[in-house]
Write an enzyme that holds these catalytic residues in place. Structure first.
Site, PDB file in Angstrom:
ATOM      1  N   LYS A  22       0.832  -1.216   0.000  1.00  0.00           N
ATOM      2  CA  LYS A  22       0.000   0.000   0.000  1.00  0.00           C
ATOM      3  C   LYS A  22       0.863   1.263   0.000  1.00  0.00           C
ATOM      4  CE  LYS A  22      -1.741   1.624   4.035  1.00  0.00           C
ATOM      5  NZ  LYS A  22      -1.483   3.035   4.356  1.00  0.00           N
ATOM      6  N   ASN A  23       1.853   1.306   0.902  1.00  0.00           N
ATOM      7  CA  ASN A  23       2.588   2.560   1.069  1.00  0.00           C
ATOM      8  C   ASN A  23       3.605   2.824  -0.041  1.00  0.00           C
ATOM      9  OD1 ASN A  23       1.040   3.132   3.251  1.00  0.00           O
ATOM     10  ND2 ASN A  23       2.576   2.571   4.784  1.00  0.00           N
ATOM     11  N   CYS A 117      -5.601  13.058  13.629  1.00  0.00           N
ATOM     12  CA  CYS A 117      -5.390  11.663  13.254  1.00  0.00           C
ATOM     13  C   CYS A 117      -5.399  10.808  14.513  1.00  0.00           C
ATOM     14  CB  CYS A 117      -4.039  11.550  12.552  1.00  0.00           C
ATOM     15  SG  CYS A 117      -3.579   9.871  12.182  1.00  0.00           S
ATOM     16  N   ASP A 306       4.450   0.425  12.124  1.00  0.00           N
ATOM     17  CA  ASP A 306       3.258  -0.229  11.572  1.00  0.00           C
ATOM     18  C   ASP A 306       3.142  -1.695  11.998  1.00  0.00           C
ATOM     19  OD1 ASP A 306       2.533   2.108  10.363  1.00  0.00           O
ATOM     20  OD2 ASP A 306       3.266   1.572   8.377  1.00  0.00           O
TER      21      ASP A 306
HETATM   22  N1  EPU Z   1       6.345  14.478  11.136  1.00  0.00           N
HETATM   23  C1  EPU Z   1       6.477  15.812  11.452  1.00  0.00           C
HETATM   24  N2  EPU Z   1       6.384  16.731  10.438  1.00  0.00           N
HETATM   25  C2  EPU Z   1       6.171  16.370   9.147  1.00  0.00           C
HETATM   26  C3  EPU Z   1       6.060  15.007   8.831  1.00  0.00           C
HETATM   27  C4  EPU Z   1       6.154  14.076   9.852  1.00  0.00           C
HETATM   28  O1  EPU Z   1       6.648  16.170  12.610  1.00  0.00           O
HETATM   29  O2  EPU Z   1       6.099  17.255   8.288  1.00  0.00           O
HETATM   30  C5  EPU Z   1       6.439  13.469  12.207  1.00  0.00           C
HETATM   31  C6  EPU Z   1       5.137  12.701  12.387  1.00  0.00           C
HETATM   32  O3  EPU Z   1       4.240  13.399  13.209  1.00  0.00           O
HETATM   33  C7  EPU Z   1       5.605  11.410  12.995  1.00  0.00           C
HETATM   34  C8  EPU Z   1       6.970  11.205  12.342  1.00  0.00           C
HETATM   35  O4  EPU Z   1       7.359  12.474  11.827  1.00  0.00           O
HETATM   36  O5  EPU Z   1       5.766  11.555  14.383  1.00  0.00           O
HETATM   37  C9  EPU Z   1       7.003  10.188  11.223  1.00  0.00           C
HETATM   38  O6  EPU Z   1       5.935  10.417  10.322  1.00  0.00           O
HETATM   39  P1  EPU Z   1       6.048  10.153   8.757  1.00  0.00           P
HETATM   40  O7  EPU Z   1       5.942  11.453   8.058  1.00  0.00           O
HETATM   41  O8  EPU Z   1       7.210   9.291   8.458  1.00  0.00           O
HETATM   42  O9  EPU Z   1       4.712   9.335   8.485  1.00  0.00           O
HETATM   43  P2  EPU Z   1       3.886   9.401   7.157  1.00  0.00           P
HETATM   44  O10 EPU Z   1       4.776   9.625   6.013  1.00  0.00           O
HETATM   45  O11 EPU Z   1       2.699  10.278   7.332  1.00  0.00           O
HETATM   46  C10 EPU Z   1       4.119   6.867   6.540  1.00  0.00           C
HETATM   47  C11 EPU Z   1       3.184   5.713   6.339  1.00  0.00           C
HETATM   48  C12 EPU Z   1       2.596   5.299   7.674  1.00  0.00           C
HETATM   49  C13 EPU Z   1       3.741   4.904   8.607  1.00  0.00           C
HETATM   50  C14 EPU Z   1       4.736   6.060   8.730  1.00  0.00           C
HETATM   51  C15 EPU Z   1       5.957   5.714   9.548  1.00  0.00           C
HETATM   52  C16 EPU Z   1       2.405   6.118   4.080  1.00  0.00           C
HETATM   53  C17 EPU Z   1       1.295   6.475   3.174  1.00  0.00           C
HETATM   54  N3  EPU Z   1       2.140   6.121   5.399  1.00  0.00           N
HETATM   55  O12 EPU Z   1       3.327   7.900   7.099  1.00  0.00           O
HETATM   56  O13 EPU Z   1       1.763   4.184   7.425  1.00  0.00           O
HETATM   57  O14 EPU Z   1       3.230   4.592   9.878  1.00  0.00           O
HETATM   58  O15 EPU Z   1       5.174   6.478   7.424  1.00  0.00           O
HETATM   59  O16 EPU Z   1       6.601   4.623   9.021  1.00  0.00           O
HETATM   60  O17 EPU Z   1       3.506   5.810   3.634  1.00  0.00           O
HETATM   61  C18 EPU Z   1      -0.029   2.721   7.821  1.00  0.00           C
HETATM   62  O18 EPU Z   1       0.228   2.177   6.734  1.00  0.00           O
HETATM   63  O19 EPU Z   1      -0.837   2.231   8.662  1.00  0.00           O
HETATM   64  C19 EPU Z   1       0.622   3.975   8.168  1.00  0.00           C
HETATM   65  C20 EPU Z   1       0.155   4.790   9.112  1.00  0.00           C
END
Ligand code: EPU
Length: 420
Positions: A22-23, A117, A306
Site C-alpha cells: 500500500k505505502n 489523526c 506499523d
Molecule cells: N512528522 C512531522 N512533520 C512532518 C512530517 C512528519 O513532525 O512534516 C512526524 C510525524 O508526526 C511522525 C513522524 O514524523 O511523528 C514520522 O511520520 P512520517 O511522516 O514518516 O509518516 P507518514 O509519512 O505520514 C508513513 C506511512 C505510515 C507509517 C509512517 C511511519 C504512508 C502512506 N504512510 O506515514 O503508514 O506509519 O510512514 O513509518 O507511507 C499505515 O500504513 O498504517 C501507516 C500509518
C-alpha cells in the site's frame, strides 16, 4: 457498519500470497502526475486507500483505466485542476503526496491540510519547509495549503525528523526542479526506494535512495512508467505474527524477506523457526507458545511502527513480560484498551507499554481505531477463547486486501458480518 467475527483457538497453517505494498502504491500512483505520458502500475492491491487515490487523481483530470491482474493505467496529459479537496484528504492523509508532483509539473497546488489523526498529531511542516527551500511560495489559508512556484529550484533539504511521505514529496518535486537537490536525513524505507526506482524508469536522475542522503539532478520532463510494486512487508509481518501467536506454520509467497529483517529478528527471539528464499518466507512455531519480546519502534531499518500493534497482541499471550516503546507516533496505543477487554495484562507508561503475557485471553467485542490497530485486534481474536467481533473494520479495508479470505485460507474461522 461492517464487522468481522473471529472464532478463537485455530492454528494458522498453509500458504498465502502477499499483496502489493500500500505505502509504495500510493506515492507511485501520485507520481503519474509528473508526466504527460501514460503510466502503468502492476500488482496494485484492492484497498480503500487505493480507491481514494484513484478518485483523487480522477478529479484532477487523470484518465484512469483498470486492467486485468490488478493493473492501473494513468494518463495525466490533461490536468483539469490542482486541488486536493478536504473531503478526500480527510479520509486519507497520504493525499498530501499530490503536493510535490503537482507543484513540480503544474507550478501550483492547493491541498487541504489533513487535520487530526487517531495515531498522533502528524503535521506536514517538514513537507512544506522542504518545498519552500526549493523556492515554493506557500500559504496556509482556510484549511488549505496553497503552493506556487514557476519552476522549483534544487536545494539542500535537511529534514529535521525522518518522514516517509515528506521524503517522497520532496523527491518527486526535485525530479523536475532546476539543478540539484540533496535530501539529508531522508527516509530509507523500501517504499521510498521503490518510488525512486520508478522515477528513475521515468527518466529522473536519482542516486542514494535507500540511504539517508538522496541526490536528485532535476530534468526538464519525465516519461511514463511501467512498474510492478514491491510486496507489502507490513501485511507479510502481520500474517507471520498471527502464525507465531497461534503456534502455527505459515508460508508466505510474493515477499521480500530483505525488507523484514527487524520483524524476523523479533519473531526468532519469540521462538519461531524462520526460513526464507528470495521471494518467500516460512515461519514454524511448532505448536509452542511465543516468548515475550521487547520492541522499540524506529524509522527503517529499525522496527516498524506499523508492526507495533501486532507485537503487543503477540506479547499479550506470550510467556514472560514484554516492553513495547513507540517512538515514531505519540498516540499509537489505542488498541491497548481494546486488548485489555480480552483480559490482556497491559500497563501504559508514557510512550511505553508493559505487557505481562497471559496464557489465555477471552473473546469480547472490540472496536478498531486505526488500520494497524484493527489488524492487531483481529490477531487477538484468533487466540481468544470464544467468538470475538471487531467493529469498524473499514479501517482494516484501508490497508489489508481480503484479510478474512486470506486468514480463512490459513485455517482461521473468520467472516465479515453484513452491515447492521
Ligand atoms: N512528522 C512531522 N512533520 C512532518 C512530517 C512528519 O513532525 O512534516 C512526524 C510525524 O508526526 C511522525 C513522524 O514524523 O511523528 C514520522 O511520520 P512520517 O511522516 O514518516 O509518516 P507518514 O509519512 O505520514 C508513513 C506511512 C505510515 C507509517 C509512517 C511511519 C504512508 C502512506 N504512510 O506515514 O503508514 O506509519 O510512514 O513509518 O507511507 C499505515 O500504513 O498504517 C501507516 C500509518
Amino acid at each position: 457498519m461492517a464487522r468481522i467475527e473471529i472464532e478463537g483457538g485455530r492454528t494458522l497453517e498453509g500458504t498465502v500470497e502477499v499483496s502489493g505494498a500500500k505505502n509504495a502504491v500510493l506515492p507511485i500512483l501520485m507520481a503519474s502526475l509528473l508526466t504527460d505520458q501514460p503510466c502503468r502500475l502492476a500488482g496494485v492491491p484492492h484497498l480503500k486507500d487505493v480507491t481514494t487515490t484513484i478518485e483523487l487523481l480522477g478529479q484532477m483530470g487523470v484518465e484512469i483505466s483498470l486492467g486485468e491482474g490488478f493493473e492501473v493505467g494513468m494518463d495525466a496529459s490533461h490536468l483539469s485542476t490542482q486541488i486536493a479537496p478536504y473531503e478526500l484528504v480527510k479520509t486519507m492523509r497520504a493525499s498530501i503526496l499530490v503536493l510535490g508532483p503537482l507543484l513540480a509539473r503544474a507550478g501550483e497546488a492547493q491541498v487541504s491540510l489533513p487535520g487530526g489523526c487517531a495515531i498522533g498529531a502528524r503535521p506536514v511542516n517538514l513537507h512544506l519547509k522542504g518545498l519552500a527551500a526549493m523556492g515554493a511560495e506557500i500559504d496556509v489559508d482556510s484549511g488549505y495549503i496553497h503552493a506556487k512556484a514557476k519552476r522549483l529550484k534544487g536545494a539542500r533539504v535537511v529534514m529535521e525528523g525522518v518522514t516517509v511521505t515528506g521524503t517522497e514529496n520532496i523527491l518527486m518535486a526535485a525530479t523536475l526542479a532546476e539543478g540539484q537537490t540533496i535530501i539529508e536525513n531522508a527516509a530509507q524505507e523500501p517504499e521510498v526506494v521503490d518510488l525512486a526506482e520508478c522515477l528513475i524508469q521515468m527518466g529522473a536522475k536519482i542516486s542514494g535512495h535507500g540511504s539517508t542522503r538522496i541526490v536528485v539532478d532535476g530534468v526538464d520532463a519525465l516519461a511514463g512508467y511501467d512498474h510492478r510494486v514491491i510486496p507489502d512487508r507490513i501485511e507479510a509481518g502481520t500474517f507471520l505474527v498471527g502464525a507465531a501467536m497461534t503456534g502455527g506454520r505459515v508460508k508466505l509467497v510474493n515477499v521480500r524477506p530483505d525488507t523484514l529483517d527487524a520483524v524476523v529478528d523479533k519473531l526468532r527471539e519469540a521462538g519461531a523457526k524462520i526460513s526464507e528464499g528470495p521471494d518467500w518466507i516460512e515461519l514454524d512455531m511448532a505448536g509452542k507458545r511465543p516468548k515475550a519480546v521487547n520492541i522499540s519502534t524506529a524509522p527503517y531499518p529499525g522496527f516498524p511502527t506499523d508492526m507495533q500493534a501486532q507485537f503487543t497482541a503477540l506479547n499479550a499471550v506470550a510467556d514472560g513480560t514484554g516492553v513495547v516503546t513507540e517512538t515514531v507516533f505519540e498516540n499509537r496505543f489505542m488498541h491497548i484498551l481494546e486488548l485489555q477487554r480480552l483480559g490482556a495484562d497491559m500497563q501504559i507508561e508514557g510512550n511505553t507499554v508493559i505487557i505481562r503475557g497471559r496464557d489465555r485471553l477471552t473473546a469480547a467485542p472490540m472496536m478498531a481505531t486505526d488500520l494497524r490497530a484493527s489488524a492487531c485486534l483481529v490477531l487477538a481474536g484468533l487466540v481468544a477463547e470464544g467468538t470475538s467481533v471487531v467493529d469498524r473494520v473499514y479501517h482494516i479495508d484501508r490497508g489489508y486486501e481480503n484479510i478474512e479470505e486470506k486468514l480463512g485460507q490459513l485455517g482461521a474461522v473468520i467472516r465479515r458480518l453484513p452491515v447492521s
